[in-house]
Design a protein around this motif. Structure first.
Motif, PDB file in Angstrom:
ATOM      1  N   GLN A  87       0.829  -1.204   0.000  1.00  0.00           N
ATOM      2  CA  GLN A  87       0.000   0.000   0.000  1.00  0.00           C
ATOM      3  C   GLN A  87       0.869   1.262   0.000  1.00  0.00           C
ATOM      4  OE1 GLN A  87      -3.455  -0.037   2.687  1.00  0.00           O
ATOM      5  NE2 GLN A  87      -2.867  -2.110   3.299  1.00  0.00           N
ATOM      6  N   VAL A  88       0.306   2.336  -0.522  1.00  0.00           N
ATOM      7  CA  VAL A  88       0.979   3.630  -0.506  1.00  0.00           C
ATOM      8  C   VAL A  88       0.816   4.236   0.888  1.00  0.00           C
ATOM      9  CG1 VAL A  88       1.078   5.944  -1.492  1.00  0.00           C
ATOM     10  CG2 VAL A  88       0.556   3.978  -2.964  1.00  0.00           C
ATOM     11  N   PRO A  89       1.911   4.528   1.598  1.00  0.00           N
ATOM     12  CA  PRO A  89       1.793   5.013   2.981  1.00  0.00           C
ATOM     13  C   PRO A  89       1.332   6.466   3.095  1.00  0.00           C
ATOM     14  CG  PRO A  89       4.095   4.813   2.374  1.00  0.00           C
ATOM     15  CD  PRO A  89       3.316   4.251   1.236  1.00  0.00           C
ATOM     16  N   LEU A  90       1.599   7.279   2.073  1.00  0.00           N
ATOM     17  CA  LEU A  90       1.263   8.699   2.163  1.00  0.00           C
ATOM     18  C   LEU A  90      -0.235   8.907   2.371  1.00  0.00           C
ATOM     19  CD1 LEU A  90       3.513  10.273  -0.636  1.00  0.00           C
ATOM     20  CD2 LEU A  90       3.972  10.042   1.804  1.00  0.00           C
ATOM     21  N   GLY A  91      -0.561   9.735   3.370  1.00  0.00           N
ATOM     22  CA  GLY A  91      -1.956  10.043   3.668  1.00  0.00           C
ATOM     23  C   GLY A  91      -2.628   9.035   4.575  1.00  0.00           C
ATOM     24  N   GLN A  92      -1.957   7.911   4.868  1.00  0.00           N
ATOM     25  CA  GLN A  92      -2.546   6.883   5.732  1.00  0.00           C
ATOM     26  C   GLN A  92      -2.451   7.331   7.192  1.00  0.00           C
ATOM     27  OE1 GLN A  92      -4.124   4.360   4.597  1.00  0.00           O
ATOM     28  NE2 GLN A  92      -3.222   3.641   2.686  1.00  0.00           N
ATOM     29  N   SER A  93      -3.365   6.763   7.994  1.00  0.00           N
ATOM     30  CA  SER A  93      -3.376   7.066   9.425  1.00  0.00           C
ATOM     31  C   SER A  93      -2.612   5.967  10.169  1.00  0.00           C
ATOM     32  CB  SER A  93      -4.812   7.153   9.943  1.00  0.00           C
ATOM     33  OG  SER A  93      -4.822   7.412  11.330  1.00  0.00           O
ATOM     34  N   LEU A  94      -1.577   6.376  10.862  1.00  0.00           N
ATOM     35  CA  LEU A  94      -0.713   5.459  11.609  1.00  0.00           C
ATOM     36  C   LEU A  94      -0.838   5.784  13.090  1.00  0.00           C
ATOM     37  CD1 LEU A  94       1.844   3.473  11.631  1.00  0.00           C
ATOM     38  CD2 LEU A  94       3.194   5.576  11.603  1.00  0.00           C
ATOM     39  N   ARG A  95      -0.865   4.750  13.924  1.00  0.00           N
ATOM     40  CA  ARG A  95      -0.993   4.989  15.363  1.00  0.00           C
ATOM     41  C   ARG A  95       0.372   4.764  16.033  1.00  0.00           C
ATOM     42  NH1 ARG A  95      -6.215   5.796  16.394  1.00  0.00           N
ATOM     43  NH2 ARG A  95      -5.895   5.910  18.646  1.00  0.00           N
ATOM     44  N   ILE A  96       0.802   5.783  16.803  1.00  0.00           N
ATOM     45  CA  ILE A  96       2.036   5.691  17.581  1.00  0.00           C
ATOM     46  C   ILE A  96       1.649   5.776  19.047  1.00  0.00           C
ATOM     47  CG2 ILE A  96       4.293   6.709  18.050  1.00  0.00           C
ATOM     48  CD1 ILE A  96       4.193   7.999  15.289  1.00  0.00           C
ATOM     49  N   ASN A  97       1.925   4.687  19.786  1.00  0.00           N
ATOM     50  CA  ASN A  97       1.478   4.608  21.190  1.00  0.00           C
ATOM     51  C   ASN A  97      -0.002   4.945  21.303  1.00  0.00           C
ATOM     52  OD1 ASN A  97       4.114   3.981  21.749  1.00  0.00           O
ATOM     53  ND2 ASN A  97       4.572   5.831  22.900  1.00  0.00           N
ATOM     54  N   ASN A  98      -0.766   4.405  20.336  1.00  0.00           N
ATOM     55  CA  ASN A  98      -2.228   4.530  20.293  1.00  0.00           C
ATOM     56  C   ASN A  98      -2.711   5.950  20.001  1.00  0.00           C
ATOM     57  OD1 ASN A  98      -4.498   2.870  20.295  1.00  0.00           O
ATOM     58  ND2 ASN A  98      -5.107   3.505  22.362  1.00  0.00           N
ATOM     59  N   ILE A  99      -1.859   6.798  19.436  1.00  0.00           N
ATOM     60  CA  ILE A  99      -2.233   8.156  19.028  1.00  0.00           C
ATOM     61  C   ILE A  99      -2.115   8.225  17.515  1.00  0.00           C
ATOM     62  CG2 ILE A  99      -1.674  10.612  19.211  1.00  0.00           C
ATOM     63  CD1 ILE A  99      -0.410   9.950  21.941  1.00  0.00           C
ATOM     64  N   ALA A 100      -3.166   8.736  16.851  1.00  0.00           N
ATOM     65  CA  ALA A 100      -3.214   8.752  15.391  1.00  0.00           C
ATOM     66  C   ALA A 100      -2.293   9.830  14.810  1.00  0.00           C
ATOM     67  CB  ALA A 100      -4.643   8.976  14.927  1.00  0.00           C
ATOM     68  N   PHE A 101      -1.495   9.431  13.805  1.00  0.00           N
ATOM     69  CA  PHE A 101      -0.624  10.343  13.067  1.00  0.00           C
ATOM     70  C   PHE A 101      -0.851  10.133  11.573  1.00  0.00           C
ATOM     71  CE2 PHE A 101       1.420  10.494  17.111  1.00  0.00           C
ATOM     72  CZ  PHE A 101       2.186  11.661  17.151  1.00  0.00           C
ATOM     73  N   GLU A 102      -0.775  11.218  10.812  1.00  0.00           N
ATOM     74  CA  GLU A 102      -0.871  11.119   9.359  1.00  0.00           C
ATOM     75  C   GLU A 102       0.535  10.976   8.775  1.00  0.00           C
ATOM     76  OE1 GLU A 102      -2.116  13.741   5.417  1.00  0.00           O
ATOM     77  OE2 GLU A 102      -2.414  14.560   7.430  1.00  0.00           O
ATOM     78  N   VAL A 103       0.718   9.991   7.899  1.00  0.00           N
ATOM     79  CA  VAL A 103       2.004   9.787   7.233  1.00  0.00           C
ATOM     80  C   VAL A 103       2.123  10.793   6.096  1.00  0.00           C
ATOM     81  CG1 VAL A 103       3.467   8.183   5.968  1.00  0.00           C
ATOM     82  CG2 VAL A 103       2.010   7.330   7.809  1.00  0.00           C
ATOM     83  N   VAL A 104       3.139  11.663   6.170  1.00  0.00           N
ATOM     84  CA  VAL A 104       3.315  12.706   5.150  1.00  0.00           C
ATOM     85  C   VAL A 104       4.569  12.478   4.302  1.00  0.00           C
ATOM     86  CG1 VAL A 104       2.056  14.440   6.467  1.00  0.00           C
ATOM     87  CG2 VAL A 104       4.547  14.207   6.772  1.00  0.00           C
ATOM     88  N   GLY A 105       5.420  11.537   4.698  1.00  0.00           N
ATOM     89  CA  GLY A 105       6.645  11.311   3.935  1.00  0.00           C
ATOM     90  C   GLY A 105       7.316   9.998   4.275  1.00  0.00           C
ATOM     91  N   VAL A 106       8.180   9.557   3.380  1.00  0.00           N
ATOM     92  CA  VAL A 106       8.984   8.342   3.568  1.00  0.00           C
ATOM     93  C   VAL A 106      10.416   8.660   3.149  1.00  0.00           C
ATOM     94  CG1 VAL A 106       9.343   5.929   2.916  1.00  0.00           C
ATOM     95  CG2 VAL A 106       7.018   6.829   3.117  1.00  0.00           C
ATOM     96  N   LEU A 107      11.364   8.332   4.007  1.00  0.00           N
ATOM     97  CA  LEU A 107      12.775   8.581   3.713  1.00  0.00           C
ATOM     98  C   LEU A 107      13.320   7.566   2.714  1.00  0.00           C
ATOM     99  CD1 LEU A 107      14.223   9.164   7.305  1.00  0.00           C
ATOM    100  CD2 LEU A 107      13.803  10.926   5.587  1.00  0.00           C
ATOM    101  N   GLU A 108      14.353   7.992   1.979  1.00  0.00           N
ATOM    102  CA  GLU A 108      15.145   7.038   1.205  1.00  0.00           C
ATOM    103  C   GLU A 108      15.928   6.169   2.201  1.00  0.00           C
ATOM    104  OE1 GLU A 108      15.245   6.416  -1.885  1.00  0.00           O
ATOM    105  OE2 GLU A 108      14.690   8.192  -3.054  1.00  0.00           O
TER     106      GLU A 108
END
Length: 408
Positions: free
Chosen positions: A168-189
């Motif tokens: 799946q494309v990670p950009l724009g997906q909702s990711l939970r860090i320690n059960n807190i929602a974060f939006e993925v805005v980038g991926v490093l090389e």
């Protein structure tokens, strides 16, 4: 008897007992291979560490909490008053610095749908991408606006993105860090790891968001940071930048005496120098340990040659009876010892170089066969053969031909 005749006779004698000659050479083979492999491993480790340090970014300085003495004693009671405001002050008030990044790392549990992963959660500011010389593969990095708004946005390391999102494309997906929602805005090389952190398996968020939602305020002086990294304008500005940063932080922290410093600054050149010193010492130690097997191989040659003298008493008596001198006998046995060590050295060199090539393929170390190590190893093995061959050769040369002939 000329040298060529002695050499021919020595070769015939050694090839007549192939198994014994092979076992005699084994110690030299193992010794040479060990020395060359260990030196190559040490050199590969040195290159690897240097690459890791250089990948941190050009003309970089690290400001770390705690003074040098505290760190030397194991990091006990390290002060926690290096904060984000210090990084901002350095960026604004130190003219010899062009970029400053604050960084704080904590462990975290990440989840997306039914997939979970433990990873390092790195809180930082927008200058991090420039100071650390990283590259964005997809999307964007965090911005000053994200810092001001304590936005719940995240930039993923390359390996972590693949683990959590697979196809799946990670950009724009909702990711939970320690059960807190974060939006993925980038991926490093792909970046690899340095300073003990694998950035390919980490998630980067605004440091203000980390302080307010993940770890809370842990310092009474502001948002705590693990360390601050700053890029000097050029290599010539490194000492100036270090001096200016030191004075600024002492002023901000109310420090009068040098002994009271609650921080210290480490530059990249110093880190490279320390790494070179350590790896060179380790390489020397590994080579010294491996050289013991060369000594054992030399003793093996001496033992076999002594046995050979006893077995060939009649041959020595006959040769002396028909006119061979002590020097002829001495040279004969010395040549045999040198052949054993030289051939063993050549085989050990081939084995060592092959081992280094295999090591380079299977590990991240770019190990290479050191010409100096090969020359030294082969030279030492040849010298060992000569040294340990002298005793049995002299014993053979001093045999009384009458006594030797009586044993026929």
């Amino acid at each position: 008897m000329d040298f060529r005749e002695s050499l021919t006779m020595a070769v015939k004698t050694l090839t007549a007992s192939k198994l014994r000659s092979g076992l005699t050479m084994l110690g030299i083979i193992i010794g040479n291979a060990s020395v060359i492999s260990m030196v190559g491993l040490g050199e590969g480790g040195r290159h690897y560490i240097n690459e890791q340090l250089q990948s941190l970014g050009p003309n970089i300085l690290f400001i770390v909490p705690g003074n040098r003495e505290t760190r030397r004693l194991g990091g006990l009671e390290i002060s926690r008053n290096l904060v984000l405001a210090d990084a901002n002050a350095i960026a604004e008030q130190v003219p010899s610095v062009i970029d400053v990044a604050a960084e704080n790392t904590t462990p975290g549990l990440l989840s997306f749908l039914n997939r979970n992963a433990n990873a390092s959660v790195i809180g930082t500011n927008p200058a991090f991408i420039t100071v650390r010389n990283f590259t964005i593969g997809q999307g964007r990095f965090i911005t000053d606006l994200d810092l001001q708004r304590t936005s719940a946005v995240a930039v993923l390391g390359n390996s972590l993105a693949e683990r959590l999102f697979e196809d799946q494309v990670p950009l724009g997906q909702s990711l939970r860090i320690n059960n807190i929602a974060f939006e993925v805005v980038g991926v490093l090389e792909l970046q690899g790891s340095n300073l003990g952190v694998n950035y390919d398996d980490a998630v980067i968020i605004p440091i203000t968001t980390q302080a307010s939602r993940i770890v809370g305020r842990t310092s009474p002086y502001g948002i705590e940071v693990s360390f601050i990294s700053a890029t000097a304008r050029n290599a010539d500005s490194m000492q100036t930048a270090e001096f200016q940063i030191t004075n600024l932080l002492r002023l901000r922290h109310g420090i009068v005496n040098v002994e009271e410093d609650d921080f210290f600054i480490q530059n990249q050149d110093t880190l490279l120098s320390i790494a070179d010193t350590i790896t060179s010492a380790l390489t020397l130690m590994l080579a010294a340990i491996a050289s013991i097997s060369l000594l054992v191989g030399g003793i093996g040659i001496m033992n076999i040659m002594l046995v050979s003298v006893r077995e060939r008493t009649q041959e020595i008596g006959l040769r002396k009876a028909v006119g061979a001198s002590q020097n002829d006998i001495l040279i004969q046995f010395l040549i045999e010892a040198i052949i054993l060590s030289a051939v063993g050295g050549a085989m050990g060199t081939f084995l060592g170089v092959s081992g280094i090539s295999l090591l380079s393929l299977l590990t991240p170390f770019e190990a290479s066969a050191s010409i100096s190590a090969i020359v030294v190893a082969v030279g030492v093995s040849g010298s060992i053969g000569l040294f340990f061959g002298v005793i049995p050769a002299r014993q053979a040369a001093k045999l009384d031909p009458i006594v030797a002939l009586r044993s026929i």
